[in-house]
Write a protein that holds these residues in place. Structure first.
Motif, PDB file in Angstrom:
ATOM      1  N   UNK A 187       0.848  -1.189   0.000  1.00  0.00           N
ATOM      2  CA  UNK A 187       0.000   0.000   0.000  1.00  0.00           C
ATOM      3  C   UNK A 187       0.881   1.236   0.000  1.00  0.00           C
ATOM      4  N   UNK A 220     -11.677 -12.044   1.460  1.00  0.00           N
ATOM      5  CA  UNK A 220     -12.281 -12.177   0.123  1.00  0.00           C
ATOM      6  C   UNK A 220     -11.561 -13.257  -0.685  1.00  0.00           C
ATOM      7  N   UNK A 251      -7.090  -3.174   8.175  1.00  0.00           N
ATOM      8  CA  UNK A 251      -8.379  -3.835   7.926  1.00  0.00           C
ATOM      9  C   UNK A 251      -8.571  -4.114   6.433  1.00  0.00           C
ATOM     10  N   UNK A 252      -8.066  -3.215   5.599  1.00  0.00           N
ATOM     11  CA  UNK A 252      -8.117  -3.450   4.156  1.00  0.00           C
ATOM     12  C   UNK A 252      -7.427  -4.778   3.809  1.00  0.00           C
ATOM     13  N   UNK A 264      -5.181   1.883  10.929  1.00  0.00           N
ATOM     14  CA  UNK A 264      -6.220   0.856  11.104  1.00  0.00           C
ATOM     15  C   UNK A 264      -6.930   0.582   9.774  1.00  0.00           C
ATOM     16  N   UNK A 265      -7.230   1.628   9.021  1.00  0.00           N
ATOM     17  CA  UNK A 265      -7.892   1.431   7.724  1.00  0.00           C
ATOM     18  C   UNK A 265      -7.107   0.484   6.817  1.00  0.00           C
ATOM     19  N   UNK A 266      -5.801   0.682   6.715  1.00  0.00           N
ATOM     20  CA  UNK A 266      -5.025  -0.159   5.797  1.00  0.00           C
ATOM     21  C   UNK A 266      -4.835  -1.571   6.352  1.00  0.00           C
ATOM     22  N   UNK A 282      -9.149  -8.159   2.289  1.00  0.00           N
ATOM     23  CA  UNK A 282      -8.664  -8.766   1.044  1.00  0.00           C
ATOM     24  C   UNK A 282      -8.307 -10.236   1.274  1.00  0.00           C
TER      25      UNK A 282
END
Lengths: 259, 259
Positions: B15, B46, B38-39, B34-36, B43
């Motif tokens: 990232x 998924x 959790x990203x 935290x956003x990255x 992924x």
């Protein structure tokens, strides 16, 4: 605008839409749309040696004064879009920059035009554009740059929706100014959730007047205008700090195509 | 914790830190960290077929209850970091997930541990973890999962700093919940800008209690505790909606190494 800027270099990059850049419907937010467009333009500038430091070494900074955005479809969660940007043209005081956001098949999702000025770091006044700051983009020197649509003049009525927003520490970006993409979160949050869920953005016209600063409490005000015959709805917005107007925005919406 | 979860699959991705994910010092914000993280975990999920829809088809959703973050250095503007995540272990009610954020040389920038539960979509109560939701991660079935540090119990004093924050439409993410990374923007914005500019995050311990919802106005409160002998400073935080506690956070800071 068909011919202006055709000689300008186009810079492209890809961007994948993350969950934290999208709203609860899985569409990119308007703030994200501007964020990724500006990301591409910063990357172009850096690639051409026109870094923030280089611009500042000329005693100025770039400031956007207007955006006009035509949105066909908002990028969606996990979609990889292609961002394209060019510094199309400039005259002594104004620069014209265009952005395209396209899907994997090359279909246009959004087309954004914008007007920029250079502001003196010492006097905070607009100064003539130094050609050294634009010629690397192969920007076209022109007499007149295109005029962008002016947002509606905002009128406060009994039905005006309004909310206060404190400008936060994390609204300031590494350029040490409030990232004006945040304005869109304030502007749109003023509208009812039911409205936001039922409508898609179609056209956004923005005109910035005065800078918002850390510690300010801004008022975001919105009017929802009567629905047009074709079913589209226009909303008129303003951001103020006290009595000082910071920006006017007019948005055209259509009924949503997403469930 | 050295041995737990060693059999679990590690998922990694890269990232690049954008300007709109960083604060005015050019450091990634805590919300971004935290956003990255959790990203990367989304992924991984998924990729293993453990999509949000699949989890929901089991009548539940994952909810984080605790984070513990050890931060060596915050990612910086334009830096490309490697995110790594694994669903390390689970027992009947709790799952333990670990994240690593590393620089281009493989140096650890942050290590995050977290505790998760599955909550019934109908009763909103915590339910036993369905093994179908964790075995694809090669999570280790254990009797006890590691205990994470508990944040300090928050005490309001005459010196407590406090600000109200309205939960906005765009705080809701595509999972239809308020993205709890936003809590960190509220929590830290309560601290004076001078403090934020002069300190680096070192350790962050978070415990979530109750969900914040759209339309709520939360109160973010903070105490700056006396400076320790080694020069580190601890701040204690709480987010409330009315009298209801939503989360407690304790943060350890050191004097900043960035100018």
């Amino acid at each position: 605008m068909a011919t202006i800027g055709e000689q300008a270099s186009i810079y492209t990059e890809q961007h994948r839409m993350t969950y934290y850049e999208c709203d609860r419907t899985g569409r990119a937010t308007l703030a994200t749309l501007i964020n990724i467009a500006i990301l591409a333009s910063q990357d172009q500038s850096d690639a051409l040696g026109l870094t923030t430091e280089f611009v500042q070494s000329h005693g100025v900074g770039w400031v956007v004064t207007q955006y006009s955005m035509a949105i066909t479809r908002m990028p969606r969660l996990n979609e990889t879009v292609t961002l394209a940007v060019r510094g199309s043209a400039y005259n002594p005081y104004f620069a014209f920059r265009e952005f395209w956001i396209r899907d994997a098949e090359g279909q246009e999702l959004a087309y954004i035009t914008s007007i920029w000025v250079t502001m003196s770091q010492t006097t905070r006044k607009i100064v003539k554009i130094d050609p050294a700051l634009v010629t690397p983009y192969h920007s076209e020197a022109v007499k007149r740059i295109p005029r962008l649509p002016r947002p509606l003049s905002f009128e406060t009525t009994d039905e005006t929706l309004s909310k206060p927003y404190q400008v936060r520490f994390f609204d300031i970006d590494p350029n040490r100014h409030v990232n004006n993409a945040h304005y869109f979160d304030w502007l749109l949050d003023t509208l009812p959730a039911d409205f936001l869920l039922a409508h898609d953005l179609q056209q956004v016209d923005v005109r910035y007047e005065n800078e918002v600063k850390y510690g300010h409490t801004v008022t975001a005000a919105a009017n929802i205008l009567p629905t047009a015959e074709d079913g589209s709805v226009t909303t008129s917005h303003q951001i103020r700090v006290g009595d000082e107007k910071c920006c006017d925005v007019t948005i055209k919406w259509q009924s949503t195509t997403i469930d």
